[in-house]
Motif scaffolding. Structure first.
Motif, PDB file in Angstrom:
ATOM      1  N   ALA A 111       0.886  -1.249  -0.054  1.00 12.95           N
ATOM      2  CA  ALA A 111       0.053   0.076   0.234  1.00 12.95           C
ATOM      3  C   ALA A 111       0.856   1.512   0.246  1.00 12.95           C
ATOM      4  O   ALA A 111       1.866   1.388   0.731  1.00 12.95           O
ATOM      5  CB  ALA A 111      -0.877  -0.125   1.462  1.00 12.95           C
ATOM      6  N   ARG A 112       0.390   2.261  -0.583  1.00 14.20           N
ATOM      7  CA  ARG A 112       1.033   3.343  -0.797  1.00 14.20           C
ATOM      8  C   ARG A 112       0.922   4.232   0.505  1.00 14.20           C
ATOM      9  O   ARG A 112      -0.136   4.212   1.212  1.00 14.20           O
ATOM     10  CB  ARG A 112       0.770   4.214  -1.979  1.00 14.20           C
ATOM     11  CG  ARG A 112       0.945   3.857  -3.376  1.00 14.20           C
ATOM     12  CD  ARG A 112       0.350   4.503  -4.528  1.00 14.20           C
ATOM     13  NE  ARG A 112       0.770   5.845  -4.406  1.00 14.20           N
ATOM     14  CZ  ARG A 112       1.855   6.500  -5.178  1.00 14.20           C
ATOM     15  NH1 ARG A 112       2.500   5.396  -5.885  1.00 14.20           N
ATOM     16  NH2 ARG A 112       1.963   7.862  -5.273  1.00 14.20           N
ATOM     17  N   THR A 113       1.945   4.945   0.880  1.00 15.31           N
ATOM     18  CA  THR A 113       1.938   5.769   2.189  1.00 15.31           C
ATOM     19  C   THR A 113       1.910   7.402   1.989  1.00 15.31           C
ATOM     20  O   THR A 113       2.130   7.505   0.797  1.00 15.31           O
ATOM     21  CB  THR A 113       3.313   5.392   3.327  1.00 15.31           C
ATOM     22  OG1 THR A 113       4.425   5.858   2.539  1.00 15.31           O
ATOM     23  CG2 THR A 113       3.271   4.154   3.469  1.00 15.31           C
ATOM     24  N   THR A 173       3.080   9.524  -1.882  1.00 14.35           N
ATOM     25  CA  THR A 173       2.096  10.141  -2.790  1.00 14.35           C
ATOM     26  C   THR A 173       2.654  11.333  -3.323  1.00 14.35           C
ATOM     27  O   THR A 173       2.986  12.277  -2.351  1.00 14.35           O
ATOM     28  CB  THR A 173       0.791  10.186  -1.776  1.00 14.35           C
ATOM     29  OG1 THR A 173       0.240   8.939  -1.259  1.00 14.35           O
ATOM     30  CG2 THR A 173      -0.317  10.856  -2.612  1.00 14.35           C
ATOM     31  N   PHE A 174       2.334  11.880  -4.855  1.00 16.60           N
ATOM     32  CA  PHE A 174       2.806  12.789  -5.208  1.00 16.60           C
ATOM     33  C   PHE A 174       1.651  13.762  -5.271  1.00 16.60           C
ATOM     34  O   PHE A 174       0.434  13.381  -5.716  1.00 16.60           O
ATOM     35  CB  PHE A 174       3.374  12.709  -6.574  1.00 16.60           C
ATOM     36  CG  PHE A 174       4.751  12.178  -6.477  1.00 16.60           C
ATOM     37  CD1 PHE A 174       5.834  13.103  -6.846  1.00 16.60           C
ATOM     38  CD2 PHE A 174       4.814  10.778  -6.290  1.00 16.60           C
ATOM     39  CE1 PHE A 174       7.207  12.525  -6.777  1.00 16.60           C
ATOM     40  CE2 PHE A 174       6.386  10.387  -6.058  1.00 16.60           C
ATOM     41  CZ  PHE A 174       7.606  11.190  -6.343  1.00 16.60           C
ATOM     42  N   PRO A 175       1.799  15.065  -4.980  1.00 14.25           N
ATOM     43  CA  PRO A 175       0.589  15.972  -5.119  1.00 14.25           C
ATOM     44  C   PRO A 175       0.196  16.378  -6.415  1.00 14.25           C
ATOM     45  O   PRO A 175       0.962  16.054  -7.599  1.00 14.25           O
ATOM     46  CB  PRO A 175       1.360  17.367  -4.438  1.00 14.25           C
ATOM     47  CG  PRO A 175       2.712  17.285  -4.867  1.00 14.25           C
ATOM     48  CD  PRO A 175       3.001  15.830  -4.599  1.00 14.25           C
ATOM     49  N   ALA A 176      -1.045  16.878  -6.526  1.00 14.90           N
ATOM     50  CA  ALA A 176      -1.528  17.007  -7.802  1.00 14.90           C
ATOM     51  C   ALA A 176      -1.146  18.234  -8.659  1.00 14.90           C
ATOM     52  O   ALA A 176      -1.899  19.132  -8.626  1.00 14.90           O
ATOM     53  CB  ALA A 176      -3.155  16.948  -8.109  1.00 14.90           C
ATOM     54  N   VAL A 177       0.176  18.472  -8.689  1.00  9.84           N
ATOM     55  CA  VAL A 177       0.834  19.773  -9.287  1.00  9.84           C
ATOM     56  C   VAL A 177       1.455  19.416 -10.451  1.00  9.84           C
ATOM     57  O   VAL A 177       1.842  18.169 -11.011  1.00  9.84           O
ATOM     58  CB  VAL A 177       1.605  20.567  -8.223  1.00  9.84           C
ATOM     59  CG1 VAL A 177       0.833  20.889  -6.941  1.00  9.84           C
ATOM     60  CG2 VAL A 177       2.747  19.354  -8.094  1.00  9.84           C
ATOM     61  N   LEU A 221       3.301  17.482   3.769  1.00  6.43           N
ATOM     62  CA  LEU A 221       4.232  16.631   3.480  1.00  6.43           C
ATOM     63  C   LEU A 221       4.680  16.152   2.264  1.00  6.43           C
ATOM     64  O   LEU A 221       3.847  16.122   1.236  1.00  6.43           O
ATOM     65  CB  LEU A 221       3.802  15.277   4.470  1.00  6.43           C
ATOM     66  CG  LEU A 221       4.619  14.005   4.319  1.00  6.43           C
ATOM     67  CD1 LEU A 221       6.284  14.461   5.028  1.00  6.43           C
ATOM     68  CD2 LEU A 221       4.227  12.825   4.847  1.00  6.43           C
ATOM     69  N   LEU A 222       5.953  16.410   1.648  1.00  4.25           N
ATOM     70  CA  LEU A 222       6.463  16.076   0.725  1.00  4.25           C
ATOM     71  C   LEU A 222       6.616  14.483   0.417  1.00  4.25           C
ATOM     72  O   LEU A 222       6.881  13.640   1.469  1.00  4.25           O
ATOM     73  CB  LEU A 222       7.642  16.659   0.186  1.00  4.25           C
ATOM     74  CG  LEU A 222       7.582  18.232   0.326  1.00  4.25           C
ATOM     75  CD1 LEU A 222       9.126  18.685  -0.126  1.00  4.25           C
ATOM     76  CD2 LEU A 222       6.710  18.751  -0.692  1.00  4.25           C
ATOM     77  N   SER A 232      10.937   8.079  -3.252  1.00  8.12           N
ATOM     78  CA  SER A 232      10.060   8.107  -3.891  1.00  8.12           C
ATOM     79  C   SER A 232      10.427   8.889  -5.150  1.00  8.12           C
ATOM     80  O   SER A 232       9.941   8.581  -6.178  1.00  8.12           O
ATOM     81  CB  SER A 232       8.785   8.438  -3.195  1.00  8.12           C
ATOM     82  OG  SER A 232       8.245   7.472  -2.335  1.00  8.12           O
ATOM     83  N   ILE A 233      10.772  10.153  -4.835  1.00  6.30           N
ATOM     84  CA  ILE A 233      11.025  11.221  -5.736  1.00  6.30           C
ATOM     85  C   ILE A 233      12.274  10.528  -6.722  1.00  6.30           C
ATOM     86  O   ILE A 233      12.124  10.397  -7.983  1.00  6.30           O
ATOM     87  CB  ILE A 233      11.654  12.641  -5.126  1.00  6.30           C
ATOM     88  CG1 ILE A 233      10.434  13.019  -4.394  1.00  6.30           C
ATOM     89  CG2 ILE A 233      12.252  13.369  -6.193  1.00  6.30           C
ATOM     90  CD1 ILE A 233      10.993  14.095  -3.557  1.00  6.30           C
ATOM     91  N   ALA A 234      13.130   9.867  -6.153  1.00  2.00           N
ATOM     92  CA  ALA A 234      14.312   9.160  -7.058  1.00  2.00           C
ATOM     93  C   ALA A 234      13.651   8.186  -8.010  1.00  2.00           C
ATOM     94  O   ALA A 234      13.992   8.061  -8.944  1.00  2.00           O
ATOM     95  CB  ALA A 234      15.409   8.553  -5.994  1.00  2.00           C
ATOM     96  N   ASP A 235      12.768   7.366  -7.486  1.00  3.48           N
ATOM     97  CA  ASP A 235      12.167   6.244  -8.190  1.00  3.48           C
ATOM     98  C   ASP A 235      11.166   7.033  -9.345  1.00  3.48           C
ATOM     99  O   ASP A 235      11.347   6.264 -10.504  1.00  3.48           O
ATOM    100  CB  ASP A 235      11.270   5.525  -7.510  1.00  3.48           C
ATOM    101  CG  ASP A 235      12.223   4.505  -6.384  1.00  3.48           C
ATOM    102  OD1 ASP A 235      13.287   4.608  -6.576  1.00  3.48           O
ATOM    103  OD2 ASP A 235      11.495   3.699  -5.550  1.00  3.48           O
TER     104      ASP A 235
END
Length: 254
Positions: free
Chosen positions: A2-4, A8-12, A44-45, A50-53
């Motif tokens: 499950a994603r935590t 989760t990436f924001p809708a921007v 929270l970012l 997650s960003i690297a992936d």
């Protein structure tokens, strides 16, 4: 799995993928800046992993760019919790206006807490700065300046006790020095010079501002003059580096 919240990436507006013809670091920086600009303070970012992936870059590249955002005060790290969008920074301009005027122009409510006030004989340094004779009375104000109740700066300022007799007895919390000078003595600031340098906050100033010792800050030395060129005040302030940018307006000599 499950994603935590950290995954989760924001809708921007983020790029679907990076340009192979450009260095990855600047592209990560641009993506992170776009993310931060589109989110509310305290959001929270995604985690560095997650960003690297997401963008298929090395995690160290992401870490370096997040470190840059932290240093610039755009995000803040909370140990064990993650990285969050920071509160917006305030632009401190090199204007003649008071702190109160500067904050009101930005839609913030200015305030101050009086730490100490006293009248004492001028030292050689203060006599030179204020245009006085040594041992002339000098009013010394030590205040914490706030915006919307948040401590923003520690201010140490000095004025002539000869020119402004009784000033020390008027000082109080949430009191406007410049309004008092104008109303009681008819004195207004016409020009001001600023000398700005970067320093780490010591224990005393950090304690007054409620921030960690060593936080980067802007040390601003200010000399304010009236229309006739007389010194109104001279002082030094420490502005929080995590909440301030210093903005300079310049023009061509021609």
């Amino acid at each position: 799995m499950a994603r935590t919240r950290h995954d989760t990436f924001p809708a921007v507006g983020l790029p679907a993928e990076f340009d192979d013809g450009r260095a990855k670091g600047p592209q990560v920086r641009e993506a992170l800046e776009a993310m931060v600009a589109g989110l509310d303070p305290g959001t929270l970012l995604p985690s560095e992993r997650s960003i690297a992936d997401r963008f298929r870059v090395a995690r160290m590249t992401v870490r370096n760019e997040v470190n840059d955002l932290v240093a610039r005060g755009l995000v803040r790290r909370v140990k064990g919790a993650g990285t969050f969008v920071a509160e917006p920074r305030v632009a401190h301009g090199t204007t003649t206006g008071s702190f109160s005027h500067d904050m009101r122009s930005r839609g913030l409510t200015p305030g101050s807490r009086l730490v100490a006030v006293r009248e004492r004989p001028a030292t050689a340094l203060l006599a030179d700065r204020l245009g006085l004779a040594e041992s002339d009375p000098v009013v010394e104000l030590h205040r914490v300046r706030t915006a919307d109740g948040v401590p923003m700066a520690v201010e140490y300022t000095h004025l002539s006790g000869v020119r402004f007799p009784g000033l020390a007895g008027l000082a109080a919390d949430d009191w406007s020095l410049y309004e008092t000078l104008a109303e009681r003595w008819g004195v207004r600031v016409a020009t001001a010079t600023h000398r700005v340098s970067a320093v780490a906050l010591d224990g005393t100033d950090a304690g007054l501002l409620g921030v960690p010792v060593g936080l980067p800050s802007f040390a601003v030395e200010r000399t304010a003059l009236d229309a006739a060129g007389g010194v109104v005040e001279w002082g030094r302030s420490r502005y929080r580096g995590d909440r301030y940018d210093v903005v300079f307006a310049v023009q061509s000599p021609s």
